[in-house]
Design a protein around this motif. Structure first.
Motif, PDB file in Angstrom:
ATOM      1  N   ARG A 107       0.853  -1.184   0.000  1.00 46.66           N
ATOM      2  CA  ARG A 107       0.000   0.000   0.000  1.00 46.66           C
ATOM      3  C   ARG A 107       0.897   1.245   0.000  1.00 46.66           C
ATOM      4  O   ARG A 107       1.926   1.274   0.658  1.00 46.66           O
ATOM      5  N   GLY A 108       0.474   2.269  -0.714  1.00 41.49           N
ATOM      6  CA  GLY A 108       1.247   3.503  -0.778  1.00 41.49           C
ATOM      7  C   GLY A 108       1.096   4.332   0.480  1.00 41.49           C
ATOM      8  O   GLY A 108      -0.021   4.529   0.974  1.00 41.49           O
ATOM      9  N   LEU A 109       2.227   4.812   1.010  1.00 40.79           N
ATOM     10  CA  LEU A 109       2.200   5.650   2.208  1.00 40.79           C
ATOM     11  C   LEU A 109       3.419   6.568   2.203  1.00 40.79           C
ATOM     12  O   LEU A 109       4.554   6.097   2.180  1.00 40.79           O
ATOM     13  N   ASP A 110       3.164   7.861   2.242  1.00 39.13           N
ATOM     14  CA  ASP A 110       4.228   8.860   2.363  1.00 39.13           C
ATOM     15  C   ASP A 110       4.079   9.528   3.719  1.00 39.13           C
ATOM     16  O   ASP A 110       3.163  10.336   3.934  1.00 39.13           O
ATOM     17  N   LEU A 111       4.970   9.203   4.639  1.00 36.02           N
ATOM     18  CA  LEU A 111       4.881   9.713   6.004  1.00 36.02           C
ATOM     19  C   LEU A 111       5.240  11.190   6.114  1.00 36.02           C
ATOM     20  O   LEU A 111       5.090  11.780   7.191  1.00 36.02           O
ATOM     21  N   SER A 112       5.707  11.784   5.030  1.00 40.73           N
ATOM     22  CA  SER A 112       6.013  13.207   5.045  1.00 40.73           C
ATOM     23  C   SER A 112       4.827  14.047   4.566  1.00 40.73           C
ATOM     24  O   SER A 112       4.952  15.249   4.386  1.00 40.73           O
ATOM     25  N   ASP A 113       3.675  13.409   4.407  1.00 43.16           N
ATOM     26  CA  ASP A 113       2.484  14.097   3.896  1.00 43.16           C
ATOM     27  C   ASP A 113       1.254  13.569   4.631  1.00 43.16           C
ATOM     28  O   ASP A 113       0.860  12.418   4.455  1.00 43.16           O
ATOM     29  N   SER A 114       0.637  14.405   5.446  1.00 45.76           N
ATOM     30  CA  SER A 114      -0.514  13.951   6.244  1.00 45.76           C
ATOM     31  C   SER A 114      -1.678  13.523   5.354  1.00 45.76           C
ATOM     32  O   SER A 114      -2.466  12.648   5.744  1.00 45.76           O
ATOM     33  N   LYS A 115      -1.799  14.102   4.171  1.00 42.81           N
ATOM     34  CA  LYS A 115      -2.857  13.688   3.247  1.00 42.81           C
ATOM     35  C   LYS A 115      -2.676  12.229   2.856  1.00 42.81           C
ATOM     36  O   LYS A 115      -3.638  11.448   2.848  1.00 42.81           O
ATOM     37  N   SER A 116      -1.435  11.840   2.544  1.00 45.43           N
ATOM     38  CA  SER A 116      -1.134  10.451   2.196  1.00 45.43           C
ATOM     39  C   SER A 116      -1.401   9.523   3.373  1.00 45.43           C
ATOM     40  O   SER A 116      -1.942   8.426   3.202  1.00 45.43           O
ATOM     41  N   ILE A 117      -1.047   9.963   4.569  1.00 48.16           N
ATOM     42  CA  ILE A 117      -1.262   9.143   5.768  1.00 48.16           C
ATOM     43  C   ILE A 117      -2.751   8.901   5.978  1.00 48.16           C
ATOM     44  O   ILE A 117      -3.189   7.781   6.259  1.00 48.16           O
ATOM     45  N   ARG A 118      -3.538   9.945   5.830  1.00 50.85           N
ATOM     46  CA  ARG A 118      -4.985   9.814   6.015  1.00 50.85           C
ATOM     47  C   ARG A 118      -5.608   8.929   4.937  1.00 50.85           C
ATOM     48  O   ARG A 118      -6.499   8.119   5.229  1.00 50.85           O
ATOM     49  N   GLU A 119      -5.147   9.059   3.705  1.00 48.98           N
ATOM     50  CA  GLU A 119      -5.665   8.213   2.628  1.00 48.98           C
ATOM     51  C   GLU A 119      -5.317   6.751   2.864  1.00 48.98           C
ATOM     52  O   GLU A 119      -6.152   5.857   2.647  1.00 48.98           O
ATOM     53  N   PHE A 120      -4.086   6.499   3.319  1.00 50.21           N
ATOM     54  CA  PHE A 120      -3.671   5.133   3.634  1.00 50.21           C
ATOM     55  C   PHE A 120      -4.561   4.562   4.739  1.00 50.21           C
ATOM     56  O   PHE A 120      -5.059   3.430   4.635  1.00 50.21           O
ATOM     57  N   ALA A 121      -4.757   5.330   5.807  1.00 46.39           N
ATOM     58  CA  ALA A 121      -5.572   4.853   6.930  1.00 46.39           C
ATOM     59  C   ALA A 121      -7.013   4.591   6.511  1.00 46.39           C
ATOM     60  O   ALA A 121      -7.629   3.620   6.975  1.00 46.39           O
ATOM     61  N   GLN A 122      -7.552   5.414   5.636  1.00 45.57           N
ATOM     62  CA  GLN A 122      -8.916   5.197   5.154  1.00 45.57           C
ATOM     63  C   GLN A 122      -9.028   3.864   4.417  1.00 45.57           C
ATOM     64  O   GLN A 122     -10.005   3.118   4.599  1.00 45.57           O
ATOM     65  N   ILE A 123      -8.035   3.559   3.595  1.00 46.15           N
ATOM     66  CA  ILE A 123      -8.030   2.285   2.863  1.00 46.15           C
ATOM     67  C   ILE A 123      -7.958   1.109   3.831  1.00 46.15           C
ATOM     68  O   ILE A 123      -8.706   0.137   3.713  1.00 46.15           O
ATOM     69  N   ILE A 124      -7.054   1.205   4.799  1.00 51.82           N
ATOM     70  CA  ILE A 124      -6.897   0.111   5.771  1.00 51.82           C
ATOM     71  C   ILE A 124      -8.177  -0.075   6.570  1.00 51.82           C
ATOM     72  O   ILE A 124      -8.670  -1.206   6.743  1.00 51.82           O
ATOM     73  N   ASN A 125      -8.736   1.015   7.071  1.00 51.69           N
ATOM     74  CA  ASN A 125      -9.951   0.909   7.886  1.00 51.69           C
ATOM     75  C   ASN A 125     -11.143   0.400   7.091  1.00 51.69           C
ATOM     76  O   ASN A 125     -12.044  -0.229   7.649  1.00 51.69           O
ATOM     77  N   ARG A 126     -11.136   0.657   5.793  1.00 61.99           N
ATOM     78  CA  ARG A 126     -12.226   0.193   4.944  1.00 61.99           C
ATOM     79  C   ARG A 126     -12.045  -1.265   4.517  1.00 61.99           C
ATOM     80  O   ARG A 126     -13.017  -2.032   4.487  1.00 61.99           O
ATOM     81  N   GLU A 127     -10.823  -1.655   4.200  1.00 65.90           N
ATOM     82  CA  GLU A 127     -10.588  -2.968   3.585  1.00 65.90           C
ATOM     83  C   GLU A 127     -10.148  -4.056   4.559  1.00 65.90           C
ATOM     84  O   GLU A 127     -10.323  -5.244   4.269  1.00 65.90           O
ATOM     85  N   GLU A 128      -9.570  -3.676   5.685  1.00 67.62           N
ATOM     86  CA  GLU A 128      -9.078  -4.666   6.644  1.00 67.62           C
ATOM     87  C   GLU A 128     -10.030  -4.773   7.824  1.00 67.62           C
ATOM     88  O   GLU A 128     -10.451  -3.762   8.387  1.00 67.62           O
ATOM     89  N   HIS A 129     -10.358  -5.989   8.174  1.00 67.81           N
ATOM     90  CA  HIS A 129     -11.284  -6.209   9.293  1.00 67.81           C
ATOM     91  C   HIS A 129     -10.569  -6.331  10.629  1.00 67.81           C
ATOM     92  O   HIS A 129     -11.221  -6.309  11.679  1.00 67.81           O
ATOM     93  N   GLN A 130      -9.249  -6.469  10.585  1.00 70.84           N
ATOM     94  CA  GLN A 130      -8.491  -6.608  11.821  1.00 70.84           C
ATOM     95  C   GLN A 130      -7.061  -6.138  11.609  1.00 70.84           C
ATOM     96  O   GLN A 130      -6.550  -6.125  10.494  1.00 70.84           O
ATOM     97  N   LEU A 131      -6.423  -5.743  12.709  1.00 70.85           N
ATOM     98  CA  LEU A 131      -5.016  -5.333  12.689  1.00 70.85           C
ATOM     99  C   LEU A 131      -4.416  -5.688  14.051  1.00 70.85           C
ATOM    100  O   LEU A 131      -4.840  -5.155  15.074  1.00 70.85           O
ATOM    101  N   HIS A 132      -3.467  -6.597  14.024  1.00 68.06           N
ATOM    102  CA  HIS A 132      -2.905  -7.104  15.280  1.00 68.06           C
ATOM    103  C   HIS A 132      -1.548  -6.515  15.628  1.00 68.06           C
ATOM    104  O   HIS A 132      -1.121  -6.594  16.784  1.00 68.06           O
ATOM    105  N   ALA A 133      -0.862  -5.928  14.643  1.00 69.83           N
ATOM    106  CA  ALA A 133       0.417  -5.280  14.933  1.00 69.83           C
ATOM    107  C   ALA A 133       0.648  -4.162  13.937  1.00 69.83           C
ATOM    108  O   ALA A 133       0.500  -4.344  12.727  1.00 69.83           O
ATOM    109  N   LEU A 134       1.004  -3.002  14.463  1.00 67.25           N
ATOM    110  CA  LEU A 134       1.426  -1.867  13.654  1.00 67.25           C
ATOM    111  C   LEU A 134       2.885  -1.611  13.994  1.00 67.25           C
ATOM    112  O   LEU A 134       3.211  -1.250  15.134  1.00 67.25           O
ATOM    113  N   ILE A 135       3.752  -1.813  13.011  1.00 70.13           N
ATOM    114  CA  ILE A 135       5.193  -1.640  13.225  1.00 70.13           C
ATOM    115  C   ILE A 135       5.624  -0.359  12.521  1.00 70.13           C
ATOM    116  O   ILE A 135       5.725  -0.297  11.295  1.00 70.13           O
ATOM    117  N   ASN A 136       5.869   0.675  13.326  1.00 68.57           N
ATOM    118  CA  ASN A 136       6.265   1.981  12.803  1.00 68.57           C
ATOM    119  C   ASN A 136       7.776   1.989  12.597  1.00 68.57           C
ATOM    120  O   ASN A 136       8.545   2.452  13.437  1.00 68.57           O
TER     121      ASN A 136
END
Length: 315
Positions: free
Chosen positions: A95-124
């Motif tokens: 999935r595309g994610l540019d951490l230097s752009d809050s717009k990209s971060i929000r778009e990435f999160a929207q996709i994850i929250n819409r398409e993924e039913h679960q998330l057990h680990a977020l590795i930053n």
């Protein structure tokens, strides 16, 4: 490592080398685990290279669904092919994610929250190190913006999914370089004075402080959070080092970790049961950090400032 003065290693460099030996950075400990991640979903930022990619290979071998979040989709596609081949697990998604752009971060999160039913680990995991002065799309100093604020926002946007998937974990990649910096509340973007090493140290210190603050807020929620120092690792992150730093790097390189060794503590904090939330981990065990990294008053001030800068409110 700050560099060389009059042909000699300066004090910061000497201290860094001394710390390297103290931490026995060559060693990863004897930890191993047969833990499986079948049915579990993991997001790893910056997993197209280095520690992130090695982490993805290991967790994919354990049967997890791995989402690699990267800015460069061409590199991400190549990384995915390698991860699938090495792990034998085809359930690897890019999935595309540019951490230097809050717009990209929000778009990435929207996709994850819409398409993924679960998330057990977020590795930053993603980060930039000692780059020339630059600002993110939102006007933040690049190292503080990517290493701290970008992941802070991403975690905020994915937290409800993590809560619904509990038990779940958040792993923040920090560094022993947190000792190089301090949180400059009045000049957090280094606009008055910029030094690449100090700015990097500030961002890594922010990772630990925000880990501690988040752990307190998530107590009894089923979501735990950890800060990780992977060790001194031979990765591409040193690409912004100047000549003096590269010379210093050659001094310590024989005592550094391979990328695979550097990934072990991240993997440990992802799969090892019953470890301390809010802790700072190195060499697959709870470790010590500086007094500044244990300053919970500063952690709260940083938390409030970060929320204000990003325009968010944590419940």
């Amino acid at each position: 490592m700050d560099g060389i003065i009059d042909g000699k290693l300066d004090y910061i460099t000497i201290c860094s080398i001394t710390q390297l030996f103290k931490e026995k950075a060559l060693l990863c400990g004897q930890w191993s685990s047969e833990a499986r991640l079948t049915g579990k979903t993991v997001i790893i930022t910056g997993a197209n290279t280095g520690i992130g990619k090695e982490t993805a290979v290991d967790l994919a071998k354990r049967g997890g669904r791995i989402i690699i979040a990267c800015r460069d989709m061409g590199k991400a596609d190549s990384a995915r092919a390698e991860i699938v081949e090495r792990s034998g697990n085809p359930d690897v998604v890019i999935r595309g994610l540019d951490l230097s752009d809050s717009k990209s971060i929000r778009e990435f999160a929207q996709i994850i929250n819409r398409e993924e039913h679960q998330l057990h680990a977020l590795i930053n995991n993603a980060g930039v190190m000692m780059c020339p002065y630059a600002k993110t799309a939102d006007g933040f100093e690049m190292q503080f913006g990517v290493n701290h604020l970008g992941h802070f926002l991403l975690t905020f946007l994915l937290l409800e999914l993590l809560r619904r998937s509990a038990p779940s974990r958040i792993i923040n990649l920090s560094s022993m370089a947190h000792a190089w910096g301090r949180i400059q509340l009045e000049d957090v973007h280094s606009e008055r004075s910029y030094h690449p090493r100090r700015a990097y140290g500030q961002s890594k210190l922010a990772n630990i402080l925000s880990t501690r603050a988040l752990a307190r807020r998530l107590q009894d929620s089923g979501v735990t959070v950890y800060a990780v120092h992977p060790g001194i690792v031979r990765t591409e992150i040193k690409r912004h080092m100047n000549l003096a730093l590269l010379i210093s790097w050659k001094v310590v390189r024989p005592f550094t970790k391979t990328i695979q060794q550097g990934a072990q503590t991240t993997i440990y904090c992802t799969v090892e049961p019953d470890i301390q939330s809010g802790g700072y981990y190195c060499d697959c065990k709870l470790s010590s950090c500086t007094r500044a990294a244990r300053d919970d008053v500063m952690a709260e001030k940083l938390w409030e400032l970060s929320c204000q800068m990003l325009g968010i409110t944590w419940e």
